[in-house]
Design a protein around this motif. Sequence first.
Motif, mmCIF file in Angstrom:
data_model
loop_
_atom_site.group_PDB
_atom_site.id
_atom_site.type_symbol
_atom_site.label_atom_id
_atom_site.label_comp_id
_atom_site.label_asym_id
_atom_site.label_seq_id
_atom_site.Cartn_x
_atom_site.Cartn_y
_atom_site.Cartn_z
ATOM 1 N N THR A 155 0.852 -1.182 0.000
ATOM 2 C CA THR A 155 0.000 0.000 0.000
ATOM 3 C C THR A 155 0.892 1.238 0.000
ATOM 4 O OG1 THR A 155 -1.634 1.261 1.283
ATOM 5 C CG2 THR A 155 -0.154 -0.139 2.513
ATOM 6 N N SER A 156 0.384 2.324 -0.552
ATOM 7 C CA SER A 156 1.168 3.555 -0.636
ATOM 8 C C SER A 156 1.507 4.092 0.745
ATOM 9 C CB SER A 156 0.397 4.614 -1.435
ATOM 10 O OG SER A 156 -0.857 4.901 -0.835
ATOM 11 N N THR A 157 0.688 3.793 1.749
ATOM 12 C CA THR A 157 0.932 4.273 3.109
ATOM 13 C C THR A 157 2.245 3.735 3.666
ATOM 14 O OG1 THR A 157 -1.452 4.290 3.463
ATOM 15 C CG2 THR A 157 -0.065 4.509 5.413
ATOM 16 N N ASN A 158 2.527 2.453 3.418
ATOM 17 C CA ASN A 158 3.779 1.857 3.899
ATOM 18 C C ASN A 158 4.984 2.573 3.295
ATOM 19 O OD1 ASN A 158 1.992 0.061 5.046
ATOM 20 N ND2 ASN A 158 2.478 -1.627 3.662
ATOM 21 N N ILE A 159 4.912 2.813 1.991
ATOM 22 C CA ILE A 159 6.009 3.494 1.298
ATOM 23 C C ILE A 159 6.155 4.914 1.829
ATOM 24 C CG2 ILE A 159 6.850 4.265 -0.954
ATOM 25 C CD1 ILE A 159 5.246 1.972 -2.220
ATOM 26 N N LEU A 160 5.031 5.568 2.099
ATOM 27 C CA LEU A 160 5.045 6.943 2.604
ATOM 28 C C LEU A 160 5.711 7.024 3.980
ATOM 29 C CD1 LEU A 160 4.186 9.920 2.498
ATOM 30 C CD2 LEU A 160 1.950 9.220 3.365
ATOM 31 N N VAL A 161 5.328 6.147 4.897
ATOM 32 C CA VAL A 161 5.909 6.160 6.246
ATOM 33 C C VAL A 161 7.404 5.868 6.172
ATOM 34 C CG1 VAL A 161 5.880 5.059 8.518
ATOM 35 C CG2 VAL A 161 3.725 5.546 7.355
ATOM 36 N N SER A 162 7.775 4.961 5.302
ATOM 37 C CA SER A 162 9.194 4.670 5.107
ATOM 38 C C SER A 162 9.932 5.911 4.603
ATOM 39 C CB SER A 162 9.364 3.518 4.108
ATOM 40 O OG SER A 162 10.728 3.265 3.842
ATOM 41 N N GLY A 163 9.302 6.649 3.686
ATOM 42 C CA GLY A 163 9.907 7.874 3.167
ATOM 43 C C GLY A 163 10.074 8.938 4.235
ATOM 44 N N ILE A 164 9.114 9.049 5.141
ATOM 45 C CA ILE A 164 9.207 10.018 6.238
ATOM 46 C C ILE A 164 10.353 9.636 7.172
ATOM 47 C CG2 ILE A 164 8.017 10.927 8.276
ATOM 48 C CD1 ILE A 164 5.401 10.650 6.699
ATOM 49 N N ALA A 165 10.523 8.342 7.395
ATOM 50 C CA ALA A 165 11.640 7.882 8.230
ATOM 51 C C ALA A 165 12.971 8.324 7.631
ATOM 52 C CB ALA A 165 11.592 6.361 8.372
ATOM 53 N N VAL A 166 13.088 8.212 6.315
ATOM 54 C CA VAL A 166 14.326 8.622 5.636
ATOM 55 C C VAL A 166 14.553 10.119 5.800
ATOM 56 C CG1 VAL A 166 15.449 8.819 3.381
ATOM 57 C CG2 VAL A 166 14.217 6.719 3.981
ATOM 58 N N GLN A 167 13.460 10.920 5.757
ATOM 59 C CA GLN A 167 13.588 12.361 5.956
ATOM 60 C C GLN A 167 14.225 12.695 7.306
ATOM 61 O OE1 GLN A 167 9.635 14.005 5.459
ATOM 62 N NE2 GLN A 167 10.046 14.606 3.342
#
Length: 596
Positions: A155-167
């Motif tokens: 789901t796009s939500t998983n990818i999004l949360v992962s992206g925020i972690a990288v930020q």
Amino acid sequence: MTFEIAIVLIILILAIILFASEKLPIDLVAILIMATLILTGIISPEQGVSGFSNTATITVAAMFILAAGLFKTGAVSNLGVMLSKLFLKNFWFALLVMMITVGVISAFINNTPVVAIFIPLVITAAKKSGISSSKFLIPLSFASIFGGVCTLIGTSTNILVSGIAVQYGEQPFSMFQMAPMGIIFFIIGLIYMVFVGVKLIPDRQADEDLTDKFGLGEYLTEIVILEGAPSIGKPIYLSPLMKDLDIEVLELERNKGKHTFPSPVFILQEGDILKIKCNVDELKKIQKREHIALKTDIKFGDKELRSDELTLLEAILPPNSELVGSTLKKSDFRNRYGATALAIRNRGEIVRENLGNLELKSGDTLLLEVQKERLLGFKDFVVTRGRPFLILSEEDVPTYNPKKVFFAVSIIAGVVISATLGMNIMVSAIVGCLLLILSSCISVTQAYQSIEWKVIFLLAGALSLGVAMQESGTAKFLADGIVSHVGDLGPIFVLSAIYLLTSLLTEAMSNNASAVLIAPIAIAISYEFGVSPVPFLMAVAFAASASFMTPVGYQTNTMVYGAGNYKFFDFMKVGVPLALIYWIVATIMLPILFPF
């Protein structure tokens, strides 16, 4: 509290209100947030638009293309057709197999198109087996959610949360990092639905007569143009009949000859019989007009409308439809698609009046009238337009191409394997998209059409809020306040509270929006405790996706809402117990699987 923190908090509160109220499209709200943050100087223009180049945004766009490449080959559709044959044999076995199949597919392909493909197939299978489709559609949506939380790309939500972690300088999620918790949720969800959930779903048997289902009988009638009528000798669109009354002419009968959807320039004559659609107020006005006879004893039903020339179709708008956010009038629906919308089921309510000005939303169900001779061309045109709506009344299975299926499945498997072995998920997804296009599994035009641009703009705009919360210190400010009040209860208690808060927010607004709002705060809280942010981020990701309590909290729930003829409370009755079970399990298992 600094001035910048105060500004961000005000924007945060307004964002929650706008996301929850749906007064504006959520993607537009996200862009408004981005613009406001830039104009107030909270973030720079470069930081504001950085969401468009964020790896999460690009990866999500690529995943839409990968999913389309698989579906265009017809593999999933034909799998659904084979699966539907089980419904004729054993209800419980078919239900379990359907949920497992949909869940497994949704673990590797965005679950929205998976549900879009299966809805017509499930409805058709349910009709053939004599079982109400309502018993299958909520399980269909929930199964896609069960599978979506098992992998990074589910789901796009998983990818999004992962992206925020990288930020925040943290490591991105690996492909199967969520799998241990996801599989536990999957198994619990299956057991609950088979033994409890399905029994709580009301048997909402859909009306066989679509005009009854949409409550249309009293709104369709015939009028006769009598001698002396001022409309005689004038084209339909210039006639006083059309200018003075809010009616739509569906058919004109003259000398026993019928003209379906007569042209606006058709000249009216004495004795013409017009089949019209209008509301009750207009019917009253017609009764008072001179030289017009109203056939009050006429009531059209399915049989009358399904004549030799006309047929009725029921269609649903998927989230990526070009019609979502527009109206029938703005989209020039009748001329563009060659069909007339007779009624719309909008958020559970049937709308029959002033259809042209109603803003269309994903999950809306439309009752369409189409000329039979144009039916095949109509279906083909809908496919070439990227399926702006899905026909529910009958199966609509793409041509199956075994050779292309092999390429598509192999490419997607390659994306998953390469990402698992350490390749950047964005890079592997982009390469996969290129290979799908080069192998002719999907065209460049189809690739662009497959991307849900509303989701992309939502992610890009909402990510700017995450940047603002970090740069302004708002996330740390909120984390300090939370920890100072409940920190003595320990990180497990706070983790549980974060899961519950995210879950409740998701039911009121977009799952991606709730993840963007809570993830930065969750990371800041972990820093205050001096522990790993991973279990907190996992709580946000799982809670944002596990939306079961309302039909508007998650896109797949919205899609089956109208198709299954459900009431709002149906989701609460089935979803609230499951959401509570997930919350309890997450509170116990997340600290074990992802230690602080």
